[in-house]
Design a protein around this motif. Structure first.
Motif, PDB file in Angstrom:
ATOM      1  N   ARG A 401      62.885  17.071 -17.362  1.00 41.84           N
ATOM      2  CA  ARG A 401      62.333  17.507 -18.647  1.00 41.84           C
ATOM      3  C   ARG A 401      63.016  18.767 -19.152  1.00 41.84           C
ATOM      4  O   ARG A 401      63.050  19.024 -20.356  1.00 41.84           O
ATOM      5  N   GLY A 402      63.542  19.557 -18.249  1.00 44.95           N
ATOM      6  CA  GLY A 402      64.180  20.808 -18.641  1.00 44.95           C
ATOM      7  C   GLY A 402      65.246  21.217 -17.651  1.00 44.95           C
ATOM      8  O   GLY A 402      65.936  20.381 -17.064  1.00 44.95           O
ATOM      9  N   ALA A 403      65.352  22.538 -17.446  1.00 43.27           N
ATOM     10  CA  ALA A 403      66.389  23.067 -16.564  1.00 43.27           C
ATOM     11  C   ALA A 403      66.022  22.867 -15.099  1.00 43.27           C
ATOM     12  O   ALA A 403      64.843  22.804 -14.726  1.00 43.27           O
ATOM     13  N   ILE A 404      67.056  22.801 -14.268  1.00 37.81           N
ATOM     14  CA  ILE A 404      66.873  22.719 -12.826  1.00 37.81           C
ATOM     15  C   ILE A 404      67.797  23.715 -12.151  1.00 37.81           C
ATOM     16  O   ILE A 404      68.736  24.246 -12.767  1.00 37.81           O
ATOM     17  N   GLY A 405      67.530  23.950 -10.883  1.00 33.41           N
ATOM     18  CA  GLY A 405      68.436  24.715 -10.042  1.00 33.41           C
ATOM     19  C   GLY A 405      68.875  23.840  -8.876  1.00 33.41           C
ATOM     20  O   GLY A 405      68.046  23.170  -8.262  1.00 33.41           O
ATOM     21  N   ILE A 406      70.152  23.814  -8.598  1.00 30.63           N
ATOM     22  CA  ILE A 406      70.676  23.064  -7.458  1.00 30.63           C
ATOM     23  C   ILE A 406      70.944  24.065  -6.345  1.00 30.63           C
ATOM     24  O   ILE A 406      71.788  24.958  -6.477  1.00 30.63           O
ATOM     25  N   ARG A 407      70.214  23.932  -5.263  1.00 30.66           N
ATOM     26  CA  ARG A 407      70.297  24.904  -4.173  1.00 30.66           C
ATOM     27  C   ARG A 407      71.493  24.600  -3.289  1.00 30.66           C
ATOM     28  O   ARG A 407      71.693  23.490  -2.829  1.00 30.66           O
ATOM     29  N   HIS A 413      72.394  26.988  -8.527  1.00 30.93           N
ATOM     30  CA  HIS A 413      73.211  26.632  -9.688  1.00 30.93           C
ATOM     31  C   HIS A 413      72.286  26.112 -10.789  1.00 30.93           C
ATOM     32  O   HIS A 413      71.635  25.083 -10.615  1.00 30.93           O
ATOM     33  N   VAL A 414      72.250  26.823 -11.900  1.00 30.05           N
ATOM     34  CA  VAL A 414      71.308  26.506 -12.973  1.00 30.05           C
ATOM     35  C   VAL A 414      71.952  25.535 -13.965  1.00 30.05           C
ATOM     36  O   VAL A 414      73.041  25.809 -14.500  1.00 30.05           O
ATOM     37  N   VAL A 415      71.276  24.403 -14.212  1.00 36.15           N
ATOM     38  CA  VAL A 415      71.834  23.333 -15.024  1.00 36.15           C
ATOM     39  C   VAL A 415      70.747  22.754 -15.924  1.00 36.15           C
ATOM     40  O   VAL A 415      69.583  22.656 -15.528  1.00 36.15           O
ATOM     41  N   GLU A 416      71.131  22.372 -17.149  1.00 34.74           N
ATOM     42  CA  GLU A 416      70.241  21.627 -18.034  1.00 34.74           C
ATOM     43  C   GLU A 416      71.087  20.754 -18.960  1.00 34.74           C
ATOM     44  O   GLU A 416      72.124  21.209 -19.476  1.00 34.74           O
ATOM     45  N   ASN A 417      70.640  19.503 -19.149  1.00 35.89           N
ATOM     46  CA  ASN A 417      71.364  18.569 -20.022  1.00 35.89           C
ATOM     47  C   ASN A 417      72.835  18.456 -19.633  1.00 35.89           C
ATOM     48  O   ASN A 417      73.714  18.348 -20.490  1.00 35.89           O
ATOM     49  N   TRP A 418      73.098  18.502 -18.327  1.00 35.96           N
ATOM     50  CA  TRP A 418      74.434  18.406 -17.749  1.00 35.96           C
ATOM     51  C   TRP A 418      75.322  19.610 -18.084  1.00 35.96           C
ATOM     52  O   TRP A 418      76.534  19.578 -17.856  1.00 35.96           O
ATOM     53  N   CYS A 419      74.738  20.677 -18.603  1.00 38.38           N
ATOM     54  CA  CYS A 419      75.488  21.896 -18.920  1.00 38.38           C
ATOM     55  C   CYS A 419      75.220  22.946 -17.848  1.00 38.38           C
ATOM     56  O   CYS A 419      74.069  23.175 -17.473  1.00 38.38           O
ATOM     57  N   TYR A 420      76.254  23.600 -17.383  1.00 40.33           N
ATOM     58  CA  TYR A 420      76.156  24.555 -16.281  1.00 40.33           C
ATOM     59  C   TYR A 420      76.047  25.976 -16.826  1.00 40.33           C
ATOM     60  O   TYR A 420      76.949  26.465 -17.513  1.00 40.33           O
ATOM     61  N   TYR A 421      74.944  26.655 -16.503  1.00 39.78           N
ATOM     62  CA  TYR A 421      74.727  28.024 -16.969  1.00 39.78           C
ATOM     63  C   TYR A 421      75.399  29.046 -16.051  1.00 39.78           C
ATOM     64  O   TYR A 421      75.874  30.084 -16.509  1.00 39.78           O
ATOM     65  N   GLY A 422      75.387  28.782 -14.760  1.00 41.61           N
ATOM     66  CA  GLY A 422      75.920  29.734 -13.790  1.00 41.61           C
ATOM     67  C   GLY A 422      75.072  29.721 -12.531  1.00 41.61           C
ATOM     68  O   GLY A 422      74.155  28.907 -12.378  1.00 41.61           O
ATOM     69  N   MET A 453      74.252  16.003  -7.463  1.00 36.32           N
ATOM     70  CA  MET A 453      72.795  16.174  -7.553  1.00 36.32           C
ATOM     71  C   MET A 453      72.054  15.277  -6.574  1.00 36.32           C
ATOM     72  O   MET A 453      70.934  15.568  -6.179  1.00 36.32           O
ATOM     73  N   GLU A 454      72.689  14.193  -6.151  1.00 32.57           N
ATOM     74  CA  GLU A 454      72.051  13.308  -5.177  1.00 32.57           C
ATOM     75  C   GLU A 454      72.080  13.898  -3.772  1.00 32.57           C
ATOM     76  O   GLU A 454      71.285  13.518  -2.926  1.00 32.57           O
ATOM     77  N   ARG A 455      73.004  14.833  -3.523  1.00 29.30           N
ATOM     78  CA  ARG A 455      73.167  15.374  -2.172  1.00 29.30           C
ATOM     79  C   ARG A 455      72.412  16.673  -1.951  1.00 29.30           C
ATOM     80  O   ARG A 455      72.022  17.004  -0.832  1.00 29.30           O
ATOM     81  N   GLN A 456      72.245  17.455  -3.034  1.00 25.44           N
ATOM     82  CA  GLN A 456      71.730  18.812  -2.878  1.00 25.44           C
ATOM     83  C   GLN A 456      70.240  18.889  -3.205  1.00 25.44           C
ATOM     84  O   GLN A 456      69.684  18.028  -3.899  1.00 25.44           O
ATOM     85  N   LEU A 457      69.598  19.920  -2.734  1.00 31.71           N
ATOM     86  CA  LEU A 457      68.197  20.182  -3.033  1.00 31.71           C
ATOM     87  C   LEU A 457      68.059  20.657  -4.469  1.00 31.71           C
ATOM     88  O   LEU A 457      68.694  21.629  -4.874  1.00 31.71           O
ATOM     89  N   VAL A 458      67.237  19.957  -5.258  1.00 29.17           N
ATOM     90  CA  VAL A 458      67.040  20.289  -6.666  1.00 29.17           C
ATOM     91  C   VAL A 458      65.695  20.978  -6.846  1.00 29.17           C
ATOM     92  O   VAL A 458      64.666  20.493  -6.376  1.00 29.17           O
ATOM     93  N   VAL A 459      65.711  22.125  -7.532  1.00 29.81           N
ATOM     94  CA  VAL A 459      64.494  22.878  -7.838  1.00 29.81           C
ATOM     95  C   VAL A 459      64.242  22.774  -9.329  1.00 29.81           C
ATOM     96  O   VAL A 459      65.095  23.203 -10.136  1.00 29.81           O
ATOM     97  N   VAL A 460      63.129  22.189  -9.735  1.00 27.28           N
ATOM     98  CA  VAL A 460      62.786  22.082 -11.158  1.00 27.28           C
ATOM     99  C   VAL A 460      62.281  23.418 -11.642  1.00 27.28           C
ATOM    100  O   VAL A 460      61.400  24.031 -11.034  1.00 27.28           O
ATOM    101  N   LEU A 461      62.859  23.908 -12.749  1.00 29.13           N
ATOM    102  CA  LEU A 461      62.510  25.219 -13.270  1.00 29.13           C
ATOM    103  C   LEU A 461      61.600  25.081 -14.491  1.00 29.13           C
ATOM    104  O   LEU A 461      61.773  24.195 -15.331  1.00 29.13           O
ATOM    105  N   ARG A 462      60.598  25.975 -14.581  1.00 28.64           N
ATOM    106  CA  ARG A 462      59.742  26.016 -15.766  1.00 28.64           C
ATOM    107  C   ARG A 462      60.518  26.619 -16.933  1.00 28.64           C
ATOM    108  O   ARG A 462      61.582  27.203 -16.753  1.00 28.64           O
ATOM    109  N   PRO A 463      59.980  26.521 -18.160  1.00 27.82           N
ATOM    110  CA  PRO A 463      60.695  27.098 -19.317  1.00 27.82           C
ATOM    111  C   PRO A 463      61.043  28.561 -19.160  1.00 27.82           C
ATOM    112  O   PRO A 463      62.030  29.043 -19.726  1.00 27.82           O
ATOM    113  N   ASP A 464      60.243  29.317 -18.388  1.00 26.36           N
ATOM    114  CA  ASP A 464      60.551  30.731 -18.196  1.00 26.36           C
ATOM    115  C   ASP A 464      61.614  30.949 -17.120  1.00 26.36           C
ATOM    116  O   ASP A 464      62.001  32.074 -16.823  1.00 26.36           O
TER     117      ASP A 464
END
Length: 469
Positions: A401-407, A413-422, A453-464
């Protein structure tokens, strides 16, 4: 025993210089070779013009004074190879910017099935060791600085004589033990580029990250990534005689920088980002592309299979629809669609590849399509075949639904809509990173993320930016 032979090191030295057409080491581009042998028996000079496999360009003729007519009847390299081998055998190969001369000669021997492995000493590096207060160490600078006597500059024997004079000068200036110590250290080291500070390589960790090569005036030359930075950087310089690009890189590099990452994914993402940002001149892959586009299919199965090109900025990856690609530019997209049309007997007019004439279809006459544009194949069936033909190019929708973090280790690694923030170290830092603004879509990063994304731990981030449930 000759006073300049460093008796504790070897039986002798070979002071070498070559001239070339300016062509790569992997082609027969040597036009002249000179060797000055120095050992207990004395000093012996030898030189020969060499007939290259290509013409000498005019600007090289002006530089060296070696013209095509001069080498027209000269021996080929293989004609002098045995004599040259004997003159080099058992001696330390000494040259100014030795990687160039050694790289060309080693490649020439390799082409005739001979592998030579002399110990190589570069007088650029030796000059830097002995005269650290000086900024420049080209042969022209050494000639002027030490008042060396040179006949025809850029002729092989004259330049070899200049190197030999420099050798005599340093032995008249510094204690023999000091010179011998530097020589031992230099020939024991991996063959680093002549203008590169060895401490820059020593500082590289055997850890994941990105390395950056810079040339004159700090121009970015090349960016790469590795899970073992130091070994990967050294591998560039150990293979210069096999690759023209590596040889060119070793001649140009002046400085190395690196960025540590916590793992391979971080190195891949940072490499893609930096290449697009800095545009290094020797990178061919991962370059920035402003013409990126994809094919979008119309969902209306009742009518013709409408298809159009769209840009990434026009796509909501939460609901991308039937999107296929991406392609580097419109031409690449059209060529790929045209190839698929021919392979799957699709109708070019319905795909917008050709003008449609009602009631007529040249491709159907040649049995290259099934006549959907003439009503001979249902639109729905044709559309289904278009989807099947494009299936392997389908762009994935954003599954969150929104941004995620790939641990990855200590990094997120912060990502949303396939765009990498850093990358950040914790979930709390993700919010400020996202607030800086959405980065542009990058197809290379998209492909990385789909795979990882299939291999790494994904953390779903809230809007904040904090972690969600």
């Amino acid at each position: 025993m000759n006073a300049y032979t460093c008796a504790n090191l070897v039986d002798g030295f070979a002071f070498v210089d070559i001239e070339t057409t300016g062509g790569p080491a992997q082609h027969a581009s040597i036009t002249e070779i000179a060797v000055i042998e120095v050992d207990a028996s004395g000093v012996r000079e030898w030189s020969s013009l060499i007939r290259p496999a290509m013409r000498i360009p005019e600007h090289i003729e002006r530089l060296t004074g070696i013209h095509n007519d001069m080498v027209a009847s000269a021996p080929r390299f293989e004609d002098v190879a045995d004599e040259l081998f004997d003159r080099l055998e058992g001696r330390i190969f000494v040259a100014h910017n030795a990687r160039f001369d050694h790289g060309h000669i080693k490649a020439a021997f390799r082409r005739i099935g001979v592998n030579i492995r002399p110990r190589v000493l570069c007088t650029v590096k030796l000059s830097r060791r002995l005269f650290p207060q000086e900024r420049r160490h080209s042969l022209d600078h050494l000639i002027a600085r030490h008042d060396l006597k040179v006949g025809s500059r850029h002729r092989a024997l004259s330049d070899a004589q200049a190197i030999w004079q420099f050798w005599q000068h340093i032995h008249d200036t510094f204690p023999p033990r000091q010179i011998e110590t530097h020589i031992r250290e230099l020939i024991a080291r991996p063959a680093l580029p002549p203008y590169l500070d060895p401490t820059a390589v020593d500082a590289l960790p055997e850890a994941p990250g990105v390395y950056l090569f810079y040339g004159e005036n700090d121009i970015p030359l090349y960016i790469g990534k590795s899970t073992r930075l130091r070994s990967r950087v050294l591998s560039h310089f150990n293979a210069d005689h096999q690759s023209d690009r590596e040889l060119s890189l070793s001649q140009q590099v002046r400085r190395i920088d690196h960025i540590r990452t916590t793992g391979e994914l971080g190195a891949l993402l940072e490499e893609a980002r930096l290449i697009k940002s800095l545009q290094p001149i020797l990178n061919r892959q991962l370059r920035r592309n402003r013409d990126l586009c994809a094919w979008r299919l119309d969902k209306d199965l009742a009518g013709p299979a409408g298809i159009s090109l769209v840009r990434p900025g026009e796509v909501d990856f939460h609901h991308p629809g039937q999107l296929y690609g991406f392609f580097r530019n419109r031409r690449a997209a059209v060529e790929r669609l045209r190839a698929l049309s021919a392979e799957h007997a699709l109708c070019p007019p319905l795909l917008g590849l050709e003008k449609h004439t009602p009631g007529r279809c040249f491709n159907h006459q040649l049995r290259r399509c099934r006549g959907a544009c003439m009503g001979l194949e249902p639109y729905a069936d044709h559309h289904a075949r278009v989807e099947a033909a494009l299936a392997h190019l389908k762009i994935e929708s954003w599954p969150y639904r929104g941004a995620i973090g790939i641990r990855e280790g200590d990094a997120l690694h912060v990502v949303e809509n396939w765009c990498y923030y850093g990358a950040v170290s914790n979930e709390e830092d993700a919010g400020p990173l996202i607030a800086r603004g959405k980065p542009a879509f990058d197809f290379d990063i998209y492909k990385l993320l789909v795979r990882w994304m299939e291999r790494q731990l994904v953390v779903v981030l809230r809007p904040d930016g904090a972690a969600g449930d």
